[in-house]
Design a protein around this motif. Structure first.
Motif, mmCIF file in Angstrom:
data_model
loop_
_atom_site.group_PDB
_atom_site.id
_atom_site.type_symbol
_atom_site.label_atom_id
_atom_site.label_comp_id
_atom_site.label_asym_id
_atom_site.label_seq_id
_atom_site.Cartn_x
_atom_site.Cartn_y
_atom_site.Cartn_z
ATOM 1 N N PHE A 150 4.305 -3.952 -9.470
ATOM 2 C CA PHE A 150 3.152 -4.703 -9.942
ATOM 3 C C PHE A 150 3.514 -6.159 -10.216
ATOM 4 O O PHE A 150 2.743 -7.069 -9.905
ATOM 5 N N GLN A 163 -0.849 -17.039 -3.870
ATOM 6 C CA GLN A 163 -1.951 -17.301 -2.939
ATOM 7 C C GLN A 163 -3.078 -18.073 -3.618
ATOM 8 O O GLN A 163 -3.779 -18.843 -2.959
ATOM 9 N N PHE A 167 6.386 -9.348 -0.458
ATOM 10 C CA PHE A 167 5.506 -8.327 0.124
ATOM 11 C C PHE A 167 6.303 -7.170 0.716
ATOM 12 O O PHE A 167 5.867 -6.015 0.670
ATOM 13 N N MET A 217 6.207 0.447 -3.623
ATOM 14 C CA MET A 217 4.994 1.179 -3.989
ATOM 15 C C MET A 217 4.873 2.478 -3.207
ATOM 16 O O MET A 217 4.487 3.511 -3.750
ATOM 17 N N ILE A 218 5.198 2.445 -1.922
ATOM 18 C CA ILE A 218 5.046 3.664 -1.126
ATOM 19 C C ILE A 218 6.197 4.638 -1.418
ATOM 20 O O ILE A 218 5.982 5.814 -1.686
ATOM 21 N N GLU A 242 -6.701 -9.541 5.861
ATOM 22 C CA GLU A 242 -6.854 -9.078 4.479
ATOM 23 C C GLU A 242 -7.818 -7.897 4.397
ATOM 24 O O GLU A 242 -7.817 -7.170 3.413
ATOM 25 N N PHE A 259 -6.267 -0.424 2.770
ATOM 26 C CA PHE A 259 -5.239 0.554 2.378
ATOM 27 C C PHE A 259 -5.012 0.602 0.875
ATOM 28 O O PHE A 259 -4.699 1.661 0.341
ATOM 29 N N ILE A 317 -4.851 3.199 -4.111
ATOM 30 C CA ILE A 317 -4.979 3.096 -5.573
ATOM 31 C C ILE A 317 -5.968 4.139 -6.109
ATOM 32 O O ILE A 317 -5.562 5.018 -6.868
ATOM 33 N N ARG A 360 -0.138 -11.374 4.587
ATOM 34 C CA ARG A 360 1.234 -11.894 4.473
ATOM 35 C C ARG A 360 1.325 -13.410 4.593
ATOM 36 O O ARG A 360 2.271 -13.943 5.177
ATOM 37 N N MET A 361 0.348 -14.149 4.020
ATOM 38 C CA MET A 361 0.358 -15.609 4.115
ATOM 39 C C MET A 361 0.917 -16.223 2.837
ATOM 40 O O MET A 361 0.345 -16.050 1.770
ATOM 41 N N ALA A 415 -6.032 -8.761 -10.707
ATOM 42 C CA ALA A 415 -4.678 -8.285 -11.025
ATOM 43 C C ALA A 415 -4.431 -8.362 -12.533
ATOM 44 O O ALA A 415 -3.768 -7.484 -13.107
ATOM 45 N N VAL A 465 -6.010 -5.355 -14.029
ATOM 46 C CA VAL A 465 -5.160 -4.179 -13.804
ATOM 47 C C VAL A 465 -4.024 -4.184 -14.825
ATOM 48 O O VAL A 465 -3.661 -3.148 -15.390
#
Ligand code: HEM
Ligand SMILES: [Cu+2]
Length: 682
Positions: A73, A83, A103, A110-111, A414, A420, A425, A482-483, A502, A505
């Motif tokens: 997180f 960003q 990233f 996370m996965i 995005e 995903f 989540i 991924r920018m 965020a 969260v």
């Protein structure tokens, strides 16, 4: 002597990384200091680190997952901050290299170090008792799996202080991940962290397949198994069939990187698309590996808190099986844009859309279970309701992405990132939070505070919505994923909204931390004396909370679905046998821990080209296996007297609880006020 490792490997010049490393060091020092100060090393070693008990192993998996959830997180929040402040004319505060590490690290953690250990942890906690077993089929192997997972996780932690983490994304696409383009340690850390923990996961797959197929209590036919156990069984089939594809892909990539093979290079006969195919032959089943157990939890929770049998048990089982089977036939949808012809794309598009059907069936089954039920809105049920609402949106955008024409526009945008997260989540993470709040009292003997739980739920739900709905719009506006920086001023406001999400969260996460602390402090008020705090239907609620080492003093006999509910209705629950017998249980062993530590050193040696260290660690691993294999004395006996003593204590607690029956009755029947406090009886 030290390969390519030198003092230069420490990123001194990067203030952010060094502060994070300092924070990590301080946290580590506090934990070590506190353990020493309170003289708890012996206890920690004997009762936890060397344990082969499924409940304790489950808890240790979940602790690992929560640590990595925090780290994952923090990485996400840093990306959001970047960003929001890296639009036209601004530069943000991160280099693009560092952003790429973020990233990559975030996705990988996370996965593989949040979702996976949460799932395996829940399965460890709940499956053996749900099938009326005393432990898994191979308790020592279970401890090996755990410590291999920790070894992988520790490699990621170390990558922060020494060298760097990968920059090739969590997918590690070739040829960028080849030596020629990323010669640094980053991709190697990524490879060995996943490789080592992945082998642990494969072993877990074998272990639970055998456990569920062979260790069920008498009378529990396959079609009487609780749905969560079904979801675990089918998930483990996926694990055993899919993880080897990843192991092989990573193995071949290592050969490319270490020995200049050319499996996946762009020249000398290599084929980069082969890597991408192999990755997703694992990767797509993987997304079902992390969602099916969540579906299992939602099914248990819905039935329990609606106080009804689950609607459509059989269709639920078939839907799980169909989803799992089909999950091997859709991997090409991850690269519709990478050159195959329209016919091939169409076949995989249709296959992908068909998976939506069994998933939809499940959603209708949950809704039908809730129909006309008196729903108790306890925390696990809240997560379930949030899931049904939010996951459905993510499912539908998935079907949109399955249309190759749309994917040509949305690929790597995005929009995909929104999709995903929208399934991961509300699906996986909410599912595991539902399981966490549902089984916590079973593992620890007291419930989690309801008030802070509700705050956490709203923080996550609202925060998720605010953080990710704007990304659908940004994707439609053409923003790629991924920018690290961008030049379109129209994107900035929406990225600020996402950053605010965020923060919300984060509020949810803080509430979860407060909830845990406050529940520990109020554990006597929140105590679960009966072992059945929710009016449960399945066998894990027939044990005491926390369970005795042997779970069941006498293995229960099963006569139908919802075995414990049956027993309660027939009046056969809470009966004492005429006499207790001796119980044989597996003995603790340090071999799993040693294997894990050696695997970590092995990976570290390979990453830094310290060959002697890797060889040495490999020998230690072999030694640990041989030592363990030569040990005959792997069980110990709990004498009948002691079993009786433990069970006496359990029945004393149940008697104590029935003195407070009014309170417990009103709570378990849902007559509670808005703060989750029981309404005063009478
Ligand atoms: C808790 C709130 C979360 C936030 C704010 C968040 C944010 C982000 C951001 C900003 C990115 C980069 C997007 C881009 O490429 O432009 C990202 C990527 C990603 N996230 Fe999350 N995320 C969160 C939770 C999760 C969870 C729970 C999972 C999985 C269980 C997850 C899995 C991923 C993956 C796989 C990627 C792709 C990484 C890559 O491009 O290689 N995220 N996330
Ligand atoms: Cu897929």
């Amino acid at each position: 002597m030290l390969g390519r490792l030198s003092l230069q490997a420490i990123p001194y010049d990067n203030v952010i990384i060094m502060s994070a490393v300092a924070l990590m060091a301080i946290t580590g020092a506090v934990v070590v200091g506190a353990t020493t100060y309170y003289g708890q090393w012996g206890y920690l070693y004997r009762e936890w680190l060397t344990s082969v008990d499924h409940t304790k192993i489950g808890i240790m998996y979940i602790i690992l997952a929560f640590v990595f959830l925090l780290r994952g997180f923090v990485d996400a929040a840093m990306m959001r901050a970047q960003q929001a402040t890296a639009g036209p004319g601004q530069s943000g505060y991160l280099s693009s290299e560092h952003f790429a590490e973020l990233f990559t690290g975030h996705g990988t953690m996370m996965i593989l170090f949040v979702a996976m250990p949460l799932i395996i942890g829940m399965i460890n906690l709940a499956v053996p008792p749900q099938i009326g077993a005393r432990d898994v089929a191979f308790p020592f192997l279970n401890s090996v799996s755990l410590w291999l997972t920790y070894a992988g996780g520790m490699l990621i932690m170390v990558s922060m202080a020494l060298g760097q983490f990968g920059t090739a994304g969590w997918t590690g696409y070739t040829p960028f991940s080849e030596q020629a383009f990323t010669p640094s340690t980053g991709v190697d850390y990524w490879i060995w962290a996943i490789q080592i923990s992945g082998i642990g996961t494969t072993l877990t797959g074998v272990n639970f397949l055998v456990t569920i197929l062979r260790e069920r209590a008498p009378g529990m036919t396959l079609m009487r198994m609780p749905i969560f156990t079904w979801s675990a069984l089918i998930t483990m089939v996926l694990v055993v069939l899919a993880f080897p594809a990843l192991t092989v892909a990573l193995g071949m990539l290592s050969l490319d990187r270490f020995f200049d093979f050319h499996f996946f290079t762009g020249d000398m006969g290599g084929n980069q698309m082969m890597y991408i195919n192999m990755f997703w032959i694992w990767g797509h089943p993987e997304v079902y590996i992390v969602i099916l157990p969540a579906f299992g939890v939602f099914s248990e929770v819905t039935a329990t808190f609606c106080n009804k049998r689950l609607f459509g048990y059989k269709t639920m089982v078939y839907a799980l099986a169909v989803i799992a089977f089909m999950s091997f036939g859709v991997w090409v949808h991850h690269f519709f844009t990478m050159g195959q012809d329209a016919l091939r794309n169409s076949i995989f598009a249709i296959a992908t859309m068909i998976i939506g059907i069994p998933t939809g069936v499940k959603i209708y089954n949950w809704m039908a279970t809730m129909f006309r039920a008196r729903i108790e809105f306890k925390q696990p049920m809240l997560w379930t309701l949030g899931f049904i609402l939010l996951f459905t949106i993510g499912g539908m955008t998935g079907v949109m992405l399955a249309i190759p024409g749309i994917d040509y526009k949305a690929h790597n945008s995005e929009f995909l990132v929104a999709h995903f997260h929208n399934v991961l989540i509300p699906g996986t993470i909410f599912g595991m939070f539902a399981g966490y709040t549902y089984w916590f009292p079973k593992a620890f003997g007291f419930r989690l505070d309801e008030k802070w739980g509700r705050h956490a739920f709203w923080g996550w739900s609202i925060g998720f919505t605010v953080a990710f709905m704007p990304l659908y719009v940004l994707g439609a506006m053409g923003m790629p994923r991924r920018m690290a920086s961008y030049s379109n001023p129209e994107w900035t406001p929406l990225l600020w909204v996402a950053a605010l999400g965020a923060v919300i969260v984060m509020y949810g996460i803080v509430c979860q931390i407060i909830q845990l602390i406050s529940s520990i402090r109020n554990r006597h008020r929140l105590a679960d004396l009966t072992g059945d705090p929710w009016g449960g239907r399945t066998l894990e609620w027939a044990m005491s909370s926390p369970p005795a080492e042997y779970n069941f003093p006498v293995i229960p006999r099963v006569h139908g679905i919802d075995a414990f509910m049956d027993m309660k209705e027939n009046g056969t629950a809470y009966q004492r046998p005429a006499e207790y017998g001796d119980i044989h249980m597996p003995q603790n062993t340090a071999a799993g821990l040693i294997l894990g530590i050696a695997a970590f050193v092995f990976g570290f040696g390979l990453i830094w080209y310290i060959w002697w260290l890797a060889i040495l660690a490999g020998l230690v691993m072999m030694g640990a296996v041989i030592w363990r294999s030569c040990t005959d004395d792997v069980e110990f006996t709990i004498p009948a007297d002691e079993v009786k003593h433990i069970e006496d204590e359990r029945f004393r607690k149940i008697a104590l609880a029935s003195q407070q029956t009014d309170v417990i009755d009103s709570e378990s029947r849902g007559r509670v006020n808005i703060d989750g406090e029981p309404l005063s009886p009478g």
